[in-house]
Design an enzyme around this catalytic site. Structure first.
Site, PDB file in Angstrom:
ATOM      1  N   LYS A  22     -34.979 -10.615  24.880  1.00 46.52           N
ATOM      2  CA  LYS A  22     -36.395 -10.916  24.628  1.00 46.52           C
ATOM      3  C   LYS A  22     -36.557 -11.670  23.315  1.00 46.52           C
ATOM      4  O   LYS A  22     -37.261 -12.687  23.259  1.00 46.52           O
ATOM      5  CB  LYS A  22     -37.198  -9.614  24.554  1.00 46.52           C
ATOM      6  N   ASN A  23     -35.896 -11.185  22.266  1.00 47.02           N
ATOM      7  CA  ASN A  23     -36.119 -11.765  20.940  1.00 47.02           C
ATOM      8  C   ASN A  23     -35.495 -13.147  20.765  1.00 47.02           C
ATOM      9  O   ASN A  23     -35.742 -13.816  19.762  1.00 47.02           O
ATOM     10  CB  ASN A  23     -35.620 -10.819  19.847  1.00 47.02           C
ATOM     11  N   ARG A 102     -46.681 -10.407  18.090  1.00 46.23           N
ATOM     12  CA  ARG A 102     -46.410 -11.018  16.796  1.00 46.23           C
ATOM     13  C   ARG A 102     -45.614 -12.324  16.907  1.00 46.23           C
ATOM     14  O   ARG A 102     -45.881 -13.288  16.193  1.00 46.23           O
ATOM     15  CB  ARG A 102     -45.655 -10.006  15.938  1.00 46.23           C
ATOM     16  N   CYS A 126     -46.408  -4.738  17.610  1.00 47.59           N
ATOM     17  CA  CYS A 126     -46.185  -3.286  17.498  1.00 47.59           C
ATOM     18  C   CYS A 126     -46.678  -2.789  16.148  1.00 47.59           C
ATOM     19  O   CYS A 126     -46.432  -3.419  15.121  1.00 47.59           O
ATOM     20  CB  CYS A 126     -44.698  -2.970  17.606  1.00 47.59           C
ATOM     21  N   ARG A 131     -46.324  -5.528   8.201  1.00 51.05           N
ATOM     22  CA  ARG A 131     -45.830  -6.771   8.775  1.00 51.05           C
ATOM     23  C   ARG A 131     -46.608  -8.015   8.333  1.00 51.05           C
ATOM     24  O   ARG A 131     -47.280  -8.673   9.126  1.00 51.05           O
ATOM     25  CB  ARG A 131     -45.804  -6.672  10.309  1.00 51.05           C
ATOM     26  N   LYS A 171     -36.596 -12.262   0.785  1.00 49.37           N
ATOM     27  CA  LYS A 171     -36.321 -11.101   1.633  1.00 49.37           C
ATOM     28  C   LYS A 171     -35.891 -11.643   2.990  1.00 49.37           C
ATOM     29  O   LYS A 171     -36.367 -12.704   3.400  1.00 49.37           O
ATOM     30  CB  LYS A 171     -37.639 -10.328   1.756  1.00 49.37           C
ATOM     31  N   VAL A 174     -36.613 -12.243  10.076  1.00 49.09           N
ATOM     32  CA  VAL A 174     -36.267 -12.918  11.328  1.00 49.09           C
ATOM     33  C   VAL A 174     -37.356 -13.939  11.674  1.00 49.09           C
ATOM     34  O   VAL A 174     -37.086 -15.113  11.919  1.00 49.09           O
ATOM     35  CB  VAL A 174     -36.121 -11.872  12.471  1.00 49.09           C
ATOM     36  N   ASP A 316     -34.264  -1.951  15.441  1.00 44.44           N
ATOM     37  CA  ASP A 316     -34.706  -1.865  16.839  1.00 44.44           C
ATOM     38  C   ASP A 316     -33.914  -0.842  17.653  1.00 44.44           C
ATOM     39  O   ASP A 316     -34.224  -0.619  18.822  1.00 44.44           O
ATOM     40  CB  ASP A 316     -34.620  -3.239  17.515  1.00 44.44           C
ATOM     41  N   ARG A 408     -43.127  -4.524  27.952  1.00 42.37           N
ATOM     42  CA  ARG A 408     -43.079  -5.684  27.049  1.00 42.37           C
ATOM     43  C   ARG A 408     -41.644  -6.111  26.783  1.00 42.37           C
ATOM     44  O   ARG A 408     -41.388  -7.285  26.548  1.00 42.37           O
ATOM     45  CB  ARG A 408     -43.730  -5.325  25.698  1.00 42.37           C
TER      46      ARG A 408
HETATM   47  C1  UD1 Z   1     -38.221  -9.302  14.367  1.00 42.41           C
HETATM   48  C2  UD1 Z   1     -37.999  -8.743  15.750  1.00 42.41           C
HETATM   49  C3  UD1 Z   1     -38.189  -7.227  15.741  1.00 42.41           C
HETATM   50  C4  UD1 Z   1     -37.265  -6.598  14.696  1.00 42.41           C
HETATM   51  C5  UD1 Z   1     -37.414  -7.274  13.344  1.00 42.41           C
HETATM   52  C6  UD1 Z   1     -36.387  -6.808  12.336  1.00 42.41           C
HETATM   53  C7  UD1 Z   1     -38.635 -10.466  17.328  1.00 42.41           C
HETATM   54  C8  UD1 Z   1     -39.613 -10.947  18.327  1.00 42.41           C
HETATM   55  N1  UD1 Z   1     -38.968  -9.346  16.669  1.00 42.41           N
HETATM   56  O1  UD1 Z   1     -39.535  -9.005  13.967  1.00 42.41           O
HETATM   57  O2  UD1 Z   1     -37.871  -6.737  17.045  1.00 42.41           O
HETATM   58  O3  UD1 Z   1     -37.587  -5.236  14.565  1.00 42.41           O
HETATM   59  O4  UD1 Z   1     -37.255  -8.709  13.476  1.00 42.41           O
HETATM   60  O5  UD1 Z   1     -35.113  -6.981  12.834  1.00 42.41           O
HETATM   61  O6  UD1 Z   1     -37.581 -11.039  17.128  1.00 42.41           O
HETATM   62  N2  UD1 Z   1     -41.857  -9.385   6.010  1.00 42.41           N
HETATM   63  C9  UD1 Z   1     -42.575  -9.735   4.908  1.00 42.41           C
HETATM   64  N3  UD1 Z   1     -43.202 -10.956   4.887  1.00 42.41           N
HETATM   65  C10 UD1 Z   1     -43.100 -11.846   5.933  1.00 42.41           C
HETATM   66  C11 UD1 Z   1     -42.344 -11.470   7.052  1.00 42.41           C
HETATM   67  C12 UD1 Z   1     -41.725 -10.231   7.065  1.00 42.41           C
HETATM   68  O7  UD1 Z   1     -42.700  -8.959   3.952  1.00 42.41           O
HETATM   69  O8  UD1 Z   1     -43.683 -12.923   5.860  1.00 42.41           O
HETATM   70  C13 UD1 Z   1     -41.195  -8.060   6.054  1.00 42.41           C
HETATM   71  C14 UD1 Z   1     -41.655  -7.190   7.218  1.00 42.41           C
HETATM   72  O9  UD1 Z   1     -42.822  -6.493   6.914  1.00 42.41           O
HETATM   73  C15 UD1 Z   1     -40.455  -6.279   7.377  1.00 42.41           C
HETATM   74  C16 UD1 Z   1     -39.281  -7.181   7.057  1.00 42.41           C
HETATM   75  O10 UD1 Z   1     -39.809  -8.270   6.297  1.00 42.41           O
HETATM   76  O11 UD1 Z   1     -40.508  -5.226   6.451  1.00 42.41           O
HETATM   77  C17 UD1 Z   1     -38.527  -7.731   8.247  1.00 42.41           C
HETATM   78  O12 UD1 Z   1     -39.448  -8.290   9.148  1.00 42.41           O
HETATM   79  P1  UD1 Z   1     -39.057  -9.534  10.093  1.00 42.41           P
HETATM   80  O13 UD1 Z   1     -37.589  -9.697  10.073  1.00 42.41           O
HETATM   81  O14 UD1 Z   1     -39.906 -10.682   9.742  1.00 42.41           O
HETATM   82  O15 UD1 Z   1     -39.488  -8.967  11.515  1.00 42.41           O
HETATM   83  P2  UD1 Z   1     -40.169  -9.752  12.709  1.00 42.41           P
HETATM   84  O16 UD1 Z   1     -39.724 -11.166  12.715  1.00 42.41           O
HETATM   85  O17 UD1 Z   1     -41.611  -9.442  12.732  1.00 42.41           O
END
Ligand code: UD1
Length: 430
Positions: A22-23, A102, A126, A131, A171, A174, A316, A408
Site C-alpha cells: 500500500k505505502n 494522509r 490515522c 502528524r 528528522k 517518509v 507499522d 484501508r
Molecule cells: C508513513 C507511512 C506510515 C508509517 C510512517 C512511519 C505511508 C502512506 N504512510 O507515514 O504507514 O507509519 O511513514 O514509518 O507511507 N513529521 C514531522 N513533520 C513533517 C512530517 C512528519 O514532524 O512534516 C513527523 C511525524 O509526526 C512523525 C515522524 O515525523 O512523528 C515520521 O512521520 P512520517 O515518516 O512523515 O510518516 P508518514 O509519511 O505520515
C-alpha cells in the site's frame, strides 16, 4: 458497518500470497501526475486507500484503465493500473478527499512541479499523533515554491517553475521525502536530499521515477541526488511486495503457532522484524521466493524493542508485535519513538485480558496465560490488525467493530487467514 468475528485457538498452516505494498502503491499512483504519458503499475493492491486516491487523481484529470487478474478474484478487480495524466484539469485537492487519507497530501509536490501551482487541503489519516507537514512545506519552499496556508488549504505557487536545492531534513519523514522527491524530478537542476527516509517504498518509487526518465543516485540510502528534467515519460513498473503485510502475517503465525509460507515476501525488507521474531522463539527461513515462518513448540519469549525509521523495527508493526507479546512467558518492553499517540490498541487488547502498562512512549507488556475473546473496536489501520492477531490467540469469540480501518490497508485479510485454517469471518452490516 461490517464486523469481523474470530474464534481463536487454531494454528495457521499453509501459504499466503503477499500483496503489493500500500505505502508504495500510493506514491506510485501519484507519480502519474508527473507525465502526460501512460504510467502502468502492476501488482496494485485492491484497498480502500487506493480507491480513494484514484478518486483524487481522477479529479485532477488522470484517466485510469484497469486490467490484469488478481489471483482468486474476478477480472473486474484487476491489479494492473494504466494511468494517463494528459491534461491536469484541476490543481485543487479538496478537503473532503484529502482529509480521509494522509498520503493524498503528496500530490502537492508533483502538482507544483508540473503545473506551477496547487491547492491541497491539509491532510487527515490515522489518528496516531499530531502528524504535522512542516518538513514537506520547508522542502518544497527550498525548491522554490511560494506557500501560504489559507482556510485549511496549502496554496502553492512557483510561477517560474521549481529549481534544484540542497535539502537537509532535520528528522526522517517518509511523506516529506516522497513529496520532495516527486517534485525534484521536474525541478531545474540538481537536488540533494540528505537524511532522506530509506524505507523500501521510497526506493520503489525512485526506481519507477528512473524508468520514467529521471536520474537519481543513492537509491536505498539516506542521501538522494536527483537531476531534474523538463519532462517525464511513461513507464511500466511492478509494485514491491508489502513488508508490513509480511510482518503482520509472520507475527500472526508466531502468535497462533503453525507453519506458513509468505509467498513473494522479501526478507531484506523485514530483516529487523524477522530478527525480533526469531528472538521470541519463532523460526524464520528465507526461501528466496518467500519466507517460511514456523512455531511448532515452545512458548513465546519476552523481548525489548524500540521502533525506528527503516532499517529499524517499523512503527507499522508495533501494535502487531504487542499483540504477540501479550502471551509471552515474561515481561516485554516496547518503546514507540515515531508517533506519540500510537497506543490506541492497548485498551482494546486489555479487553481481551492483556496486561499492559503505559508510561509515556513505553509499554510494558506482562505476558498472561491466556486471552479471552471479547467485542473490541478498531481504531486505526495497524491497531486493527493487532486485534485480529489477539483474536486468533484468544479463547472464544472476538468481534472487531469498525473494520473499515482494515479495508484501508489489508487486501483479502479474512480470506488469506481462513485459507490457513483461521476461524474468521466478516459479518456484513445490513
Ligand atoms: C508513513 C507511512 C506510515 C508509517 C510512517 C512511519 C505511508 C502512506 N504512510 O507515514 O504507514 O507509519 O511513514 O514509518 O507511507 N513529521 C514531522 N513533520 C513533517 C512530517 C512528519 O514532524 O512534516 C513527523 C511525524 O509526526 C512523525 C515522524 O515525523 O512523528 C515520521 O512521520 P512520517 O515518516 O512523515 O510518516 P508518514 O509519511 O505520515
Amino acid at each position: 458497518m461490517d464486523r469481523i468475528q474470530i474464534t481463536g485457538g487454531t494454528p495457521l498452516i499453509g501459504s499466503i500470497q503477499i500483496s503489493g505494498a500500500k505505502n508504495a502503491a500510493l506514491p506510485l499512483l501519484i507519480a502519474s501526475l508527473l507525465t502526460e504519458d501512460r504510467l502502468t503499475l502492476k501488482n496494485v493492491p485492491n484497498l480502500a486507500d487506493v480507491n480513494l486516491l484514484v478518486r483524487i487523481l481522477r479529479n485532477h484529470g488522470v484517466d485510469l484503465a484497469v486490467d490484469g487478474k488478481r489471483p482468486g478474484s474476478s477480472t473486474h478487480l484487476g491489479d494492473t493500473f494504466h494511468l494517463t495524466a494528459r491534461d491536469i484539469v484541476d490543481t485543487t485537492a479538496p478537503y473532503e478527499l484529502v482529509s480521509r487519507m494522509r498520503a493524498s497530501f503528496w500530490v502537492l509536490g508533483p502538482l507544483i512541479a508540473r503545473m506551477r501551482q496547487a491547492k491541497v487541503s491539509l491532510p487527515g489519516g490515522c489518528a496516531i499523533g499530531t502528524r504535522p507537514v512542516d518538513l514537506h512545506l520547508t522542502g518544497l519552499k527550498q525548491l522554490g515554491a511560494e506557500i501560504d496556508i489559507e482556510a485549511g488549504y496549502v496554496v502553492a505557487r512557483a510561477p517560474r517553475g521549481l529549481h534544484g536545492a540542497h535539502i537537509v531534513f532535520p528528522k526522517v519523514s517518509v511523506g516529506a521525502t516522497h513529496n520532495v522527491l516527486l517534485a525534484a524530478v521536474l525541478a531545474k537542476g540538481e537536488t540533494l536530499i540528505e537524511n532522506a527516509a530509506r524505507e523500501p517504498e521510497i526506493g520503489d518509487v525512485a526506481e519507477c521515477l528512473v524508468k520514467m526518465g529521471s536520474k537519481i543516485e543513492g537509491i536505498g540510502t539516506s542521501v538522494l541526488r536527483i537531476q531534474g528534467r523538463d519532462r517525464m515519460e511513461g513507464a511500466v513498473h511492478t509494485v514491491v511486495p508489502d513488508r508490513i503485510e509480511t510482518g503482520t502475517f509472520a507475527m500472526a503465525v508466531a502468535a497462533t503457532g503453525g507453519d506458513v509460507t509468505l509467498e513473494g515476501a522479501r526478507s531484506i525488507h523485514v530483516k529487523h522484524a524477522l530478527e525480533v521474531l526469531a528472538q521470541t522463539g519463532t523460526r524464520v527461513e528465507d526461501l528466496g521466493t518467500g519466507i517460511r515462518v514456523t512455531r511448532t513448540s515452545g512458548g513465546i519469549l519476552p523481548i525489548s524493542v524500540e521502533t525506528q525509521p527503516f532499517p529499524g523495527f517499523p512503527t507499522d508493526l508495533q501494535a502487531q508485535l504487542m499483540a504477540l507479546l501479550t502471551r509471552a512467558g515474561g515481561t516485554s518492553v516496547i518503546r514507540e519513538t515515531i508517533f506519540e499517540n500510537r497506543f490506541m490498541h492497548v485498551q482494546e487488547l486489555a479487553r481481551l485480558g492483556a496486561d499492559i502498562q503505559l508510561h509515556g512512549d513505553t509499554a510494558t507488556v506482562k505476558g498472561v496465560q491466556s486471552l479471552t475473546g471479547a467485542p473490541v473496536m478498531a481504531t486505526d489501520l495497524r491497531a486493527s490488525v493487532s486485534l485480529v492477531i489477539a483474536g486468533l490467540m484468544a479463547e472464544g469469540t472476538t468481534t472487531i467493530n469498525r473494520v473499515y480501518h482494515l479495508d484501508r490497508g489489508f487486501e483479502q485479510l479474512e480470506q488469506k487467514l481462513s485459507r490457513c485454517g483461521a476461524q474468521i469471518e466478516r459479518i456484513a452490516s445490513h
